[in-house]
Scaffold this active site. Structure first.
Site, mmCIF file in Angstrom:
data_model
loop_
_atom_site.group_PDB
_atom_site.id
_atom_site.type_symbol
_atom_site.label_atom_id
_atom_site.label_comp_id
_atom_site.label_asym_id
_atom_site.label_seq_id
_atom_site.Cartn_x
_atom_site.Cartn_y
_atom_site.Cartn_z
ATOM 1 N N ASP A 167 33.461 42.326 45.178
ATOM 2 C CA ASP A 167 33.503 43.276 44.143
ATOM 3 C C ASP A 167 32.358 44.154 44.650
ATOM 4 O O ASP A 167 30.769 43.903 44.610
ATOM 5 C CB ASP A 167 32.875 42.600 43.315
ATOM 6 C CG ASP A 167 34.034 41.772 42.571
ATOM 7 O OD1 ASP A 167 35.590 42.317 42.292
ATOM 8 O OD2 ASP A 167 33.594 40.956 42.353
ATOM 9 N N ASP A 213 29.884 39.830 50.113
ATOM 10 C CA ASP A 213 29.985 39.561 48.316
ATOM 11 C C ASP A 213 31.691 40.432 48.379
ATOM 12 O O ASP A 213 32.179 41.131 48.976
ATOM 13 C CB ASP A 213 29.062 40.999 47.671
ATOM 14 C CG ASP A 213 28.928 41.011 46.411
ATOM 15 O OD1 ASP A 213 30.088 40.573 45.510
ATOM 16 O OD2 ASP A 213 29.511 42.841 46.139
HETATM 17 C C1 BG6 Z 1 31.020 39.661 40.332
HETATM 18 C C2 BG6 Z 1 30.767 41.329 39.847
HETATM 19 O O1 BG6 Z 1 31.195 39.780 41.567
HETATM 20 O O2 BG6 Z 1 31.454 38.900 39.680
HETATM 21 C C3 BG6 Z 1 30.284 41.068 37.890
HETATM 22 O O3 BG6 Z 1 29.896 41.546 40.563
HETATM 23 C C4 BG6 Z 1 30.894 40.408 37.954
HETATM 24 O O4 BG6 Z 1 30.868 42.713 37.375
HETATM 25 C C5 BG6 Z 1 30.815 38.829 38.315
HETATM 26 O O5 BG6 Z 1 30.602 40.223 36.131
HETATM 27 C C6 BG6 Z 1 32.351 37.196 37.846
HETATM 28 O O6 BG6 Z 1 33.328 37.887 37.849
HETATM 29 P P1 BG6 Z 1 34.206 37.203 37.311
HETATM 30 O O7 BG6 Z 1 35.598 37.643 37.437
HETATM 31 O O8 BG6 Z 1 34.838 35.369 37.505
HETATM 32 O O9 BG6 Z 1 34.797 37.435 35.866
HETATM 33 MG MG MG Z 2 29.479 42.994 44.118
#
Ligand code: BG6
Ligand code: MG
Length: 212
Positions: A11, A9
């Site tokens: 984030d 993963d």
């Molecule tokens: C995930 C995060 O990696 O990505 C979430 O943990 C986030 O919090 C999701 O909503 C979608 O991210 P993005 O960058 O497409 O808005």
């Molecule tokens: Mg994560």
């Protein structure tokens, strides 16, 4: 070696974007007068952008059309990307960089399995552009974690069966996705504490003991 591939993963595992997600969602929530705090932000971990907005709007008394929701999500993403632009390779810790290099050197295939549509932009910002063997992210999936699709596709991209791959996650939704797809998982933070991961990690470098 116990695994032939590792799916990360992004984030909360390789880098820390929580505070940027929070700032951007908070600005949008404030603008429409909806209560939002860090605790609600924690529920957005691993969840897609539109599903995150639905969680935030649980506190709203007004109902929003699909088009209005798209506009809110777009506004959040513009703010979020402006914040991400400040990230540099210094936002990748030495521990994460050294561990990734050691896993790669040992011959493991490394992939990303992230719900984020900003994955490639973030990888560029932190200097990991081109590092991974495959990227499965918010741009190639139709179902968000806890559905296993993002990991199943990552495993396909590196041509390995789920049983040969380890998923690394910080969100409980991600551990559920790993379980649903038949993957072993290693959890950090909330994902370590939920009691559902195959391995509970204290620190990213614990992967060396698990994989090598
Ligand atoms: C995930 C995060 O990696 O990505 C979430 O943990 C986030 O919090 C999701 O909503 C979608 O991210 P993005 O960058 O497409 O808005
Ligand atoms: Mg994560």
């Amino acid at each position: 070696m116990k695994y032939q591939g590792v799916i990360f993963d992004l984030d909360g595992v390789l880098c820390f974007t929580d505070k940027y997600h929070y700032k951007a969602w908070k600005a949008v929530a404030d603008e429409i007068g909806v209560y939002f705090d860090e605790q609600i932000n924690n529920r957005l971990r691993g969840v897609s952008r539109m599903d995150s907005l639905d969680i935030i709007l649980e506190r709203s008394t007004k109902s929003y059309s699909a088009e209005e929701k798209m506009q809110l999500a777009e506004k959040k993403n513009d703010l979020y990307r402006a914040l991400l632009a400040d990230m540099t390779p210094a936002d990748l810790s030495d521990e994460v960089r050294d561990t990734l290099n050691a896993l790669k050197k040992a011959g493991l295939k490394l992939a990303i399995g992230s719900s984020s549509k900003n994955t490639k932009f973030i990888l560029e910002r932190i200097g990991l552009n081109g590092f991974f063997d495959a990227i499965s992210d918010g741009t190639n999936i139709s179902r968000s974690k806890p559905d296993p699709q993002v990991f199943t596709m990552a495993a396909e991209f590196i041509a390995l069966p789920p049983t040969a791959c380890l998923v690394v996650e910080d969100a409980e939704a991600g551990i559920k996705a790993a379980i649903g797809g038949g993957f072993d998982s290693a959890g950090l933070g909330e994902a370590a504490a939920c009691g559902k991961a195959t391995y509970a990690m204290h620190s990213f470098k614990d992967l060396l003991g698990i994989c090598l």
